[in-house]
Design an enzyme around this catalytic site. Structure first.
Site, PDB file in Angstrom:
ATOM      1  N   LYS A  23       0.599  14.561   1.488  1.00 48.52           N
ATOM      2  CA  LYS A  23      -0.716  14.905   0.931  1.00 48.52           C
ATOM      3  C   LYS A  23      -0.847  16.418   0.698  1.00 48.52           C
ATOM      4  O   LYS A  23      -1.783  16.879   0.039  1.00 48.52           O
ATOM      5  CB  LYS A  23      -1.829  14.394   1.845  1.00 48.52           C
ATOM      6  N   LYS A  41     -14.487   8.620  -4.440  1.00 49.39           N
ATOM      7  CA  LYS A  41     -15.785   8.954  -3.841  1.00 49.39           C
ATOM      8  C   LYS A  41     -16.277  10.297  -4.371  1.00 49.39           C
ATOM      9  O   LYS A  41     -17.457  10.460  -4.714  1.00 49.39           O
ATOM     10  CB  LYS A  41     -15.677   9.018  -2.314  1.00 49.39           C
ATOM     11  N   LYS A  87      -8.818  14.196   4.331  1.00 52.35           N
ATOM     12  CA  LYS A  87      -7.992  12.983   4.317  1.00 52.35           C
ATOM     13  C   LYS A  87      -7.050  13.102   5.509  1.00 52.35           C
ATOM     14  O   LYS A  87      -7.010  14.157   6.148  1.00 52.35           O
ATOM     15  CB  LYS A  87      -7.192  12.883   3.010  1.00 52.35           C
ATOM     16  N   ARG A  88      -6.304  12.054   5.838  1.00 49.91           N
ATOM     17  CA  ARG A  88      -5.330  12.180   6.913  1.00 49.91           C
ATOM     18  C   ARG A  88      -4.385  13.347   6.622  1.00 49.91           C
ATOM     19  O   ARG A  88      -4.072  13.623   5.455  1.00 49.91           O
ATOM     20  CB  ARG A  88      -4.533  10.873   7.062  1.00 49.91           C
ATOM     21  N   THR A  93      -8.437   6.811  -2.393  1.00 42.48           N
ATOM     22  CA  THR A  93      -9.804   6.354  -2.653  1.00 42.48           C
ATOM     23  C   THR A  93     -10.785   7.492  -2.432  1.00 42.48           C
ATOM     24  O   THR A  93     -11.883   7.479  -2.997  1.00 42.48           O
ATOM     25  CB  THR A  93     -10.193   5.173  -1.736  1.00 42.48           C
ATOM     26  N   HIS A 128       0.790  -1.237   0.000  1.00 38.60           N
ATOM     27  CA  HIS A 128       0.000   0.000   0.000  1.00 38.60           C
ATOM     28  C   HIS A 128       0.810   1.269   0.000  1.00 38.60           C
ATOM     29  O   HIS A 128       0.231   2.361   0.056  1.00 38.60           O
ATOM     30  CB  HIS A 128      -0.933   0.041   1.210  1.00 38.60           C
TER      31      HIS A 128
HETATM   32  C1  LIG Z   1     -12.028   7.452   1.852  1.00 35.79           C
HETATM   33  C2  LIG Z   1     -11.535   7.809   3.190  1.00 35.79           C
HETATM   34  C3  LIG Z   1     -10.169   8.002   3.425  1.00 35.79           C
HETATM   35  C4  LIG Z   1      -9.131   7.919   2.318  1.00 35.79           C
HETATM   36  O1  LIG Z   1      -8.982   9.190   1.728  1.00 35.79           O
HETATM   37  P1  LIG Z   1      -7.744   9.539   0.765  1.00 35.79           P
HETATM   38  O2  LIG Z   1      -8.126  10.858   0.216  1.00 35.79           O
HETATM   39  O3  LIG Z   1      -7.704   8.476  -0.279  1.00 35.79           O
HETATM   40  O4  LIG Z   1      -6.538   9.587   1.626  1.00 35.79           O
HETATM   41  C5  LIG Z   1      -9.751   8.334   4.693  1.00 35.79           C
HETATM   42  N1  LIG Z   1     -10.630   8.465   5.709  1.00 35.79           N
HETATM   43  C6  LIG Z   1     -11.951   8.314   5.531  1.00 35.79           C
HETATM   44  C7  LIG Z   1     -12.869   8.496   6.685  1.00 35.79           C
HETATM   45  C8  LIG Z   1     -12.458   7.965   4.268  1.00 35.79           C
HETATM   46  O5  LIG Z   1     -13.778   7.794   4.118  1.00 35.79           O
END
Ligand SMILES: *Cc1c(COP(=O)(O)O)cnc(C)c1O
Length: 836
Positions: free
Chosen positions: A569, A675, A563-564, A671, A372
């Site tokens: 990022k 979304k 995101k984190r 991911t 990953h």
């Molecule tokens: C989808 C999701 C992530 C992943 O987000 P990235 O932008 O791909 O880092 C992290 N936390 C939550 C709560 C999510 O739903």
């Protein structure tokens, strides 16, 4: 209540069809009044939620039993998906959607004067994961059940999940998430299937009556692994799979020996130590934890899971493991559970006396590994000394695997001792370490990355020597997300609109969403599409107001990065752009300015200084802007605390512009990007991870691309001089000037100096200054396009239409075709009758 008397008379066992046909209202009443002992609607909705969850669970349990029976009566190959994280979020609405029970539930709740939305809000998120990796595991389980694949998730039942985040004067405060406090109605404990997991002790050698040498791991301190099963419903297909979560408990004799010695407190203390293993999730995303307790968690999950599966095998087939690989696959979600490779060897060698070659043949044809990350700090390495003390028998096995593996390396690269050092499972040095990723590669028949670029960088970078040795092992599986949760459930208005346009088959065959493409220029669709977005934005306005006090305006462009928080990022790049917009406003450069609301959200690992400082900077900048009346018509900024799955369900339907701005080569896939795309957001992003595939699917005309390309990076880094870049960029100079003037930290001089220094550092890995100007240009393109609502809406529709391949159903089909090769569950008539 007539049915119940009938049932009692006929003495028929309660079965799937009985529950299915029973009246949901009656069941809800029974659970509310009898199971929970309530007699009036509690103001909090909590008991109503619990009663409803139990009512739905009854239906899931019935189908889960049928699914299990099918597995047991018609033996098929099955997959165990091992993951230290499952970020499930809420379960109620997902189950109602997948079982198609919404009309009945709505009807039943009217008797209590309540609505599903309020009741569902009483559910606590199951936050057993950090971010993308854990959420991917959750989306995969949904897709496996929907595709009817016999896949069981195996994880840990952490008492405390991902911490809750709040803000105090712009600082992140962490609070424990005691998510089990009010009970977890979805789980069912199966203590009779508990397993014993060994720790510490030492290894002894003995010879059997034939003179064959064996090893036993003795004098161990054992911990009990107790399984809790959570049902995973497929989408309207009668399949209900399982997620099995292990809880650690003390074994009974632990207590006994100590009690007999008269040391009650010591006995209780040991009990606590055993229970510590599954107490808390480590809150680090994409970085190593390095703590002994974490290795204990990894081994605990791997050992309990393998013992569980092998015990069932032996019960069914005896101790003949010849056909085991025909019936089992273990998919390892990242390096975290890679100790499973050595543990399966241990079980086969020590518990069932297989010889090495046979045990290795079985292990290396059942294990499959998903990588990953490319970040070196995330590649797990455990000190040999720690292994020796905690898992002595496993270390011996790892040494033996390594010795045999290095012979292969020597054959392939004769005389190249450097190659042997590079590829060894043991990293040399003053503190020798076990390289867990290498153990996973050597022990698996499949190694996959999670986006095309990521897999390419694995095979020609990080793992290139292994790729040279075993090219056939490596493959790509681009991540995906489930369109049930991330469109049907979270955006019902858009889902309905899509249904009206193209029918509803897209829900279980998401490639069909492509049919929307033909309608991208339909003016009446545009109007409805815009209205849906506006309504969703209003819901986010309310959430942001409630949680932060900041007033967003639904008519403005919603620019979102959630995101984190991590340097790679680049939330920092985003906030620099916000400062740039603020400077424009202050300087009156308002021609063509598109008013926008910028939303940030995400948790920082508690020990990650730069990430926490970035949160403070965002909040200080937001305060300055939100309190400046001149900025108000043009720019608003908020940091939404406690970003989690449930928050994302309100955020992604309301987003216009999705920020996917990681430094190229650092984000394995992402991911969140998928979304947002499904929900009609346009992406501003770098050519990183799955952004590349997203931009290809939708076309670069419908994507705001900026930043350095992967193949330029080496050259850029060689001569990187951010101070020169800043000096030559009027926009970036001005932004740095305001930031360095202390404008955002008047009472705390130098507060943000570490962030400033990182931008100006020639070794800045994240290349913030390098990408700034092209980011600003892409932002200007997005802002200009937003002023032409018709053009924007066209591209929004095209994004949803092109998101078909980012369904986790597609990802899981590929895992199954290329790696697992398991048969879909088909209930036959005989089975149906048996259950009836
Ligand atoms: C989808 C999701 C992530 C992943 O987000 P990235 O932008 O791909 O880092 C992290 N936390 C939550 C709560 C999510 O739903």
């Amino acid at each position: 209540m007539n049915k119940k008397t009938n049932l009692a008379k006929k003495k028929t066992p309660i079965s799937a069809s009985v529950i299915e046909n029973s009246d949901l209202s009656e069941d809800l009443y029974r659970h509310f009044y009898y199971t929970l002992g309530r007699d009036q609607v509690n103001k909090s909705q909590r008991y109503l939620y619990q009663a409803l969850a139990l009512t739905i669970r009854d239906r899931l349990v019935a189908k889960c039993r049928a699914t299990n029976q099918h597995r047991e009566t018609t033996p098929h190959k099955q997959v165990a998906y091992l993951s230290l994280e499952f970020l499930m979020g809420r379960a109620l609405n997902n189950a109602i959607l997948n079982l198609d029970l919404a009309p009945q539930v709505t009807q039943a709740l009217t008797h209590y004067g309540s609505e599903l939305e309020q009741v569902a809000a009483a559910e606590h998120d199951a936050g057993l994961g950090n971010g993308g990796l854990g959420r991917l595991a959750a989306c995969f389980l949904d897709s496996c059940a929907t595709l009817k694949l016999p896949v069981v998730g195996y994880g840990l039942r952490y008492e405390y999940g991902m911490f809750n985040q709040s803000l105090e004067q712009g600082r992140q405060i962490e609070q424990p998430d005691h998510w089990l406090h009010e009970g977890h109605p979805w789980e069912i404990a199966a203590p009779e299937q508990s397993q014993r997991v060994k720790f510490f002790g030492h290894v002894e050698v003995y010879k059997d009556k034939n003179g064959r040498e064996h090893r036993v791991w003795v004098n161990t301190q054992d911990v009990l692994a107790v399984p809790y099963d959570v049902p995973i419903p497929g989408y309207r297909n009668d399949v209900v799979n399982r997620l099995r979560l292990w809880k650690s408990e003390a074994t009974e004799e632990f207590d006994l020996s100590e009690f007999n010695a008269g040391s009650y407190p010591e006995a209780v203390a040991k009990k606590n130590q055993a229970e510590q293993i599954t107490m808390v999730l480590y809150p680090n995303d994409a970085s190593e934890n390095g703590k002994e307790l974490r290795l204990r968690q990894q081994y605990f999950l791997s050992s309990a899971t393998l013992q569980d599966i092998i015990a069932k095998w032996v019960k069914q087939y005896g101790e003949d493991f010849h056909n085991f690989p025909k019936f089992h696959v273990f998919q390892l979600n990242d390096t975290h559970p890679s100790i499973a490779v050595a543990e399966l060897m241990r079980i086969l060698l020590d518990d069932y006396q297989l010889d090495w070659d046979k045990a290795w043949q079985i292990t290396s044809s059942t294990m499959a590994y998903t990588n990953h990350t490319l970040l070196p700090e995330a590649l797990e390495k455990w000190p040999v000394r720690l292994f020796e003390r905690l898992l002595p028998r496993l270390l011996e096995i790892i040494y033996e695997i390594n010795a045999r593996f290095l012979q292969q390396v020597a054959t392939c690269w004769p005389g190249d001792t450097q190659k042997q050092r590079d590829m060894s499972l043991i990293e040399e040095g003053p503190e020798p370490k076990v390289r867990m990723a290498y153990l996973a590669i050597v022990g698996s028949y499949s190694v996959n990355g999670v986006a095309a670029l990521h897999t390419e960088l694995l095979t020609n970078g990080l793992f290139k020597d292994f790729y040279a040795l075993w090219p056939e092992r490596f493959n790509n599986k681009t991540n995906g997300v489930t369109p049930r949760r991330w469109l049907s459930h979270c955006n019902p208005k858009l889902a309905n609109l899509i249904n009206q346009q193209i029918g509803d088959e897209w829900v279980s065959d998401f490639s069909k969403v492509n049919a929307l493409r033909a309608k991208f220029d339909n003016k009446s669709l545009h109007k409805q599409w815009q209205q849906v977005k506006l309504d969703n934005k209003q819901a986010l306005v309310d959430l942001v107001k409630r949680e932060t006090g900041v007033e967003f305006d639904a008519t403005m462009l919603f620019d979102v990065q959630v995101k984190r928080i991590h340097e790679y990022k680049r939330q920092l790049l985003n906030i620099l752009h916000v400062i740039h917009l603020y400077e424009r406003i202050r300087e009156g450069e308002l021609e063509g300015f598109t008013p926008r609301c910028v939303l940030f959200g995400g948790k920082a690992a508690p020990g990650y200084f730069m990430a926490k400082l970035t949160i403070r900077l965002i909040n200080h900048v937001a305060d300055a802007i939100n309190n400046d009346p001149v900025a108000k018509p043009y720019l608003r900024v908020a940091f939404l605390p406690n970003y989690n799955v449930t928050a994302m369900e309100t955020i992604c339907p309301a987003t216009d512009l999705s920020e996917q701005i990681s430094t190229t080569g650092k984000e394995a896939s992402g991911t969140g990007n998928m979304k947002f795309m499904m929900n009609g957001a346009l992406t501003i992003g770098t050519l990183d991870g799955a952004n590349i595939e997203i931009s290809e699917a939708v076309g670069l005309d419908n994507f705001f691309l900026f930043g350095a390309k992967a193949e330029q990076l080496t050259q850029i880094r060689e001569h990187y001089n951010p101070n020169e870049i800043i000096a030559n960029s009027p926009n970036l100079s001005r932004v740095m000037g305001l930031l360095e003037s202390g404008h955002f930290n008047l009472f705390d001089p130098d507060l943000f100096q570490p962030l400033i220094n990182s931008i100006r550092d020639n070794h800045d890995q994240w290349l913030t200054a390098y990408d700034f100007d092209s980011y600003v240009k892409a932002q200007e393109d997005a802002a200009a396009l937003y002023q032409d609502q018709s053009a924007w809406t066209q591209k929004s529709i095209l994004n949803t239409a092109a998101s078909g391949m980012f369904s986790s159903d597609r990802t899981i089909s590929q895992y199954n075709n290329d790696i697992w090769q398991v048969q879909a569950i088909e209930f036959n008539k005989a089975q149906g009758e048996r259950n009836a």
